[in-house]
Scaffold this active site. Structure first.
Site, PDB file in Angstrom:
ATOM      1  CB  CYS A 132       2.947  -5.917  74.993  1.00  0.00           C
ATOM      2  SG  CYS A 132       3.385  -6.843  76.456  1.00  0.00           S
ATOM      3  CB  CYS A 135       0.385  -6.734  77.824  1.00  0.00           C
ATOM      4  SG  CYS A 135       2.044  -6.128  77.902  1.00  0.00           S
ATOM      5  CG  ASP A 136      -2.430  -6.493  74.921  1.00  0.00           C
ATOM      6  OD1 ASP A 136      -2.827  -6.267  76.071  1.00  0.00           O
ATOM      7  OD2 ASP A 136      -1.902  -5.634  74.209  1.00  0.00           O
TER       8      ASP A 136
END
Ligand code: NAP
Length: 299
Positions: A132, A135-136
């Site tokens: 992701c 997200c990261d």
């Protein structure tokens, strides 16, 4: 044991749209949210092709709005996952609690496919391997990262990562992208992205964190230094729990007639049964159809 009219398993686009339709029809639906409330879209950046949002909409906002709308109509939610289910008898066990329902909508979506190569599991989650970028990605400011895959997701992630990263390699196993033209063009024209064609990842290496990726291109094996690796190689339908009770294809997608199954009172919507389109709007459309079918079935 709780008794319900309708239990919807999953709270992504399909599940929440089914809930909106069923709640509006006064069916008092009960949603079991699953291990990723809001589904895959909750981790997506800007969604440009969901009708009604000419400027695009953030995945988190879209899913929060859908949940609010479903709740406002009268949907009840429960966090947790289904650990056992008897589809014919419509008996569900969720985190130790038993629920019996008159109808069920399966909207369990799909999960990221993994490469299954050495190092992938070891470095997954905070140590350099991710599924992701949304997200990261921010953890890789001014770093070098790799995105693996050649579809829309890989292109979207690669393009998104150039916001933070100094350099993004897109590694694809063929010599042509699978992605739609608009997404492919975006990647091909981005100076921070370099595509490594006909290249296969062999091993993810490092000490505490990822430091390089072993690759194979034609007959040449070499190491590519990198700080992060983002997997974007498609998804696997989340249907394992139903597999011995309901007909699935060879990849695990539930086989349906529209949104109906061969089990009376059990309906399906979204990515767990859609191997062709897998779009937010098609999942929502199937959710709406499943909600309507439940209403017809119960009346
Ligand atoms: P996808 O279209 O199935 O693409 C998966 C990619 O990963 C393919 O290029 C495939 O290679 C590669 N791949 C699969 N297994 C691999 C392996 N073991 N090793 C190396 N490479 C592997 O999946 P997706 O990109 O997640 O897209 C899924 C659906 O969502 C599509 O319908 C897509 O259009 C949609 N989507 C749309 C948007 C958008 O419109 N903004 C964004 C994201 C996703 P091959 O090409 O060789 O098969």
């Amino acid at each position: 044991m709780g008794f319900e009219n309708l239990v919807i398993i999953g709270s992504g686009c399909a599940g929440l749209t089914a809930a909106i339709y069923a709640a509006r029809a006064d069916l008092n639906p009960f949603v079991i949210e699953g291990d990723q409330p809001g589904g895959q879209l909750i981790r997506t950046t800007n969604i440009e092709n969901f009708p009604g949002f000419p400027e695009g909409i953030n995945g988190f906002d879209l899913m929060s709005n859908m949940r609010t709308q479903a709740e406002k109509m009268g949907t009840r939610f429960r966090s947790g996952v289904v650990e056992r289910i008897d589809l014919r008898r419509k008996l569900i066990s969720c985190d130790g609690d038993g629920i019996e329902s008159r109808t069920i909508i399966i909207a369990t979506g799909a999960s990221p496919r993994m490469l299954n190569i050495p190092g992938e599991e070891e470095f997954f989650g905070g140590k350099g391997v991710s599924t992701c970028a949304t997200c990261d990605g921010a953890f890789y400011k001014n770093k070098t990262v790799v995105v693996i895959g050649g579809g829309d997701s890989a292109c979207e992630e690669a393009h998104f990562l150039t916001r933070f990263c100094a350099k993004v390699y897109l590694i694809h196993r063929r010599d042509q992208l699978r992605a739609s033209k608009i997404m492919a063009d975006r990647v091909l024209s981005n100076p921070k992205i370099e595509i490594l064609w006909n290249t296969i990842p062999l091993k993810i290496c490092g000490e505490k964190k990822v430091t390089y990726l072993q690759l194979k291109a034609q007959n040449n094996e070499y190491d590519l230094p990198c700080d992060g690796i983002f997997l974007a190689i498609g998804h696997i339908p989340n249907t394992k729990i139903f597999a011995d009770q309901i007909e699935c294809d060879s990849e695990g997608y539930i086989l349906t007639d529209g949104v109906s199954t061969k089990i009376s009172g059990v309906f399906v919507a979204g990515d767990c049964c859609d191997r062709h389109y897998r779009q937010a709007i098609t999942a929502a459309g199937m959710g709406a159809a499943a909600g309507i079918m439940v209403e017809r079935y119960l009346s």
